[in-house]
Design a protein around this motif. Structure first.
Motif, short mmCIF file in Angstrom:
data_model
loop_
_atom_site.label_atom_id
_atom_site.label_comp_id
_atom_site.label_asym_id
_atom_site.label_seq_id
_atom_site.Cartn_x
_atom_site.Cartn_y
_atom_site.Cartn_z
N THR A 173 -3.08 18.69 -0.10
CA THR A 173 -1.84 18.03 -0.47
C THR A 173 -1.60 16.81 0.42
OG1 THR A 173 -0.50 19.36 1.07
CG2 THR A 173 -0.80 20.22 -1.17
N CYS A 174 -0.78 15.93 -0.07
CA CYS A 174 -0.29 14.79 0.72
C CYS A 174 1.17 14.59 0.37
CB CYS A 174 -1.10 13.53 0.42
SG CYS A 174 -0.56 12.10 1.39
N ARG A 192 -4.56 7.06 -8.06
CA ARG A 192 -5.60 6.45 -7.23
C ARG A 192 -5.12 5.07 -6.78
NH1 ARG A 192 -8.45 4.53 -4.00
NH2 ARG A 192 -10.73 4.46 -4.00
N PRO A 193 -4.98 4.83 -5.48
CA PRO A 193 -4.57 3.52 -5.00
C PRO A 193 -5.72 2.51 -5.12
CG PRO A 193 -5.07 4.97 -3.18
CD PRO A 193 -5.17 5.80 -4.42
N GLN A 194 -5.40 1.25 -4.87
CA GLN A 194 -6.37 0.19 -5.07
C GLN A 194 -7.15 -0.17 -3.82
OE1 GLN A 194 -7.06 -1.01 -8.17
NE2 GLN A 194 -5.72 0.67 -8.75
N LEU A 232 0.83 -1.21 0.00
CA LEU A 232 0.00 0.00 0.00
C LEU A 232 0.86 1.25 0.00
CD1 LEU A 232 -2.90 -0.89 2.46
CD2 LEU A 232 -2.99 -0.70 -0.03
N ASN A 233 1.91 1.24 0.80
CA ASN A 233 2.80 2.40 0.84
C ASN A 233 3.45 2.63 -0.52
OD1 ASN A 233 2.24 2.89 3.50
ND2 ASN A 233 4.03 1.83 4.29
N GLY A 278 1.78 12.06 4.70
CA GLY A 278 2.27 10.91 3.95
C GLY A 278 3.14 10.04 4.85
N PRO A 279 3.83 9.04 4.35
CA PRO A 279 3.93 8.69 2.91
C PRO A 279 2.70 7.99 2.35
CG PRO A 279 5.12 7.09 4.22
CD PRO A 279 4.65 8.14 5.20
N ASN A 280 1.83 7.43 3.25
CA ASN A 280 0.65 6.73 2.76
C ASN A 280 -0.46 7.74 2.50
OD1 ASN A 280 -1.39 5.00 2.13
ND2 ASN A 280 -1.56 4.07 4.14
N CYS A 281 -0.68 8.04 1.25
CA CYS A 281 -1.68 9.02 0.87
C CYS A 281 -2.98 8.37 0.42
CB CYS A 281 -1.14 9.92 -0.24
SG CYS A 281 0.27 10.93 0.27
N THR A 282 -3.09 7.07 0.60
CA THR A 282 -4.28 6.35 0.18
C THR A 282 -5.57 6.96 0.75
OG1 THR A 282 -3.01 4.30 -0.02
CG2 THR A 282 -5.40 4.10 0.15
N PRO A 283 -5.68 7.21 2.06
CA PRO A 283 -6.93 7.78 2.59
C PRO A 283 -7.23 9.17 2.04
CG PRO A 283 -5.63 6.80 4.36
CD PRO A 283 -4.75 6.87 3.15
#
Length: 442
Positions: A343-344, A18-20, A4-5, A293-298
């Motif tokens: 931003t993320c 767009r992440p999955q 995910l990261n 970040g680094p996880n910008c999925t949400p």
């Protein structure tokens, strides 16, 4: 998590892909839980890879959880102070509008005949000065309801959330003397004269159930709760005295006429907008402007959720079925501009607008230039012809003038007057004929 990261770190032209998979956590009041439960279910059908979890922990607690990073978004109906938004770099996005409905149980009222209350009557019921149903201020507005002499039992929800606060503020807008009796807290101070007829409900749900089982009672609940429990709802007078029910149309009128400030917040209580129900509140999402970040999925999924809620027709219909109305009702330039500030990891979550294409003037200027050249040529030719024609006309006028002078001279045999004809330089053929006649006479 490592996958995910890695997905969250992908970029396309400097913007986030767009992440999955994503899990979003949000919170708000218990009253908003049914609405957001329905909205979240609809969004997850639209975007199956997103999972949203809504916690009914209260609006204020949700905002604090957002600030400390526990939640991804909060839902509130309150207008947040600018100092709070700036101090924690938060942004507000209006999502839904709803009304606080005045519901009642009055067995004497004919089926389909709604109770009508003026703003003054509503205030006086809740400040205790109107205590019976056949009080003239009620009876005069309801000639088709045989209002009884029975005392009015007032039910007030014990949950002091944003809907109670909105109702309290509305009473203050209707009558400034009501506001003078209140403190600055969120908990209304119910007058002592009301206490003998006052029932404290545990929640809006409890208040709605009491209205279903009791008679000659009145209370206030969210319009969505009144719709769900199929309660009788009173028509309220607006600032012009027009009687209005809390319908999708009257709630939408208040939302459509809202004037948003720089923080994207608006006060629509007793707005005075034509056709607007007087007790309408806007519910907004509160989120962080910059996610580290680094996880910008949400963060990416939250933007998609906001765009879906704000512009999707299915989302609007879903809200209306639950007794709510989309706050924006369609695309909004102010919303687009706000989302572009999010931003993320220092990267924008929404790509900026592309620069406007350069304006190519050649296809425009060439036809204009050709037209002007043709027009100039035509003007030149026509002008030369007009000038020649004017010279001919001038010579003809000169001939006529000479002929007139000659005729007068011959008639009077005025030799001095005839003599001036000989002094004409470059005489025309007509003028030369006049000279020959002059010579023959002399």
């Amino acid at each position: 998590q490592l996958v995910l990261n890695a997905l969250a770190g992908l970029r396309c032209e400097g913007h986030l892909l767009r992440p999955q998979a994503v899990v979003l956590g949000g919170g708000g009041s218990l009253t908003m839980a049914p609405l957001f439960g329905g909205i979240i279910e609809g969004f997850m059908k639209f975007q199956p890879s997103s999972q949203l979890i809504f916690s009914a922990i209260g609006a204020s607690a949700s905002v604090m959880a957002l600030i400390d990073g526990t939640l991804d978004f909060a839902v509130t109906d309150e207008i947040l102070p600018q100092s709070l938004l700036q101090g924690h770099d938060l942004v507000v996005v209006p999502v839904v509008a709803t009304a606080v409905a005045v519901t009642y149980s009055l067995s004497e009222a004919p089926s389909g005949c709604n109770l009508v209350l003026s703003q003054e009557a509503l205030v006086r019921i809740f400040n205790g000065s109107v205590s019976v149903w056949n009080d003239p201020i009620i009876a005069q507005l309801n000639p088709f309801i045989p209002v009884p002499t029975t005392p009015i039992t007032v039910i007030v929800p014990g949950s002091h959330d944003e809907f109670t606060l909105a109702f309290k503020q509305a009473l203050g807008r209707f009558d400034p003397t009501w506001a003078a009796t209140q403190d600055t807290s969120d908990q209304p101070i119910w007058p002592a004269s009301l206490h003998s007829r006052l029932i404290f409900a545990q929640s809006f749900v409890h208040a709605a159930s009491l209205v279903q089982t009791m008679d000659h009672v009145i209370t206030f609940v969210p319009a969505s709760a009144a719709q769900s429990y199929q309660l009788d709802v009173a028509s309220l007078g607006d600032v012009t005295g027009l009687e209005i029910l809390p319908t999708v149309e009257s709630i939408g009128a208040a939302a459509d006429g809202a004037t948003f400030d720089d923080t994207f917040q608006a006060d629509v209580l007793n707005s005075g907008i034509e056709g607007a129900f007087p007790i309408v509140v806007l519910s907004s999402l509160v989120l962080r402007r910059a996610v580290p970040g680094p996880n910008c999925t949400p963060a990416v999924a939250l933007v998609e959720f906001i765009q879906w809620v704000s512009t999707n027709v299915t989302a609007s219909l879903l809200m209306e079925s639950l007794g709510f109305v989309a706050a924006l009702g369609g695309p909004s330039t102010q919303l687009d501009d706000l989302l572009r500030t999010l931003t993320c990891g220092g990267k924008p979550l929404v790509p900026p607008l592309p620069p406007p294409p350069g304006l190519n003037l050649v296809p425009i200027l060439v036809p204009i230039a050709v037209f002007l050249l043709i027009a100039a040529g035509i003007s030149f030719i026509v002008g030369r012809r007009i000038q020649a024609r004017l010279r001919d006309m001038r010579r003809q006028l000169d001939d006529v003038q000479v002929a007139v002078e000659l005729s007068d001279a011959i008639a009077t045999f005025d030799l001095d007057r005839m003599a001036f004809l000989e002094e004409i330089p470059n005489p025309t053929s007509t003028q030369q004929s006049c000279l020959r006649i002059l010579h023959s006479l002399s």
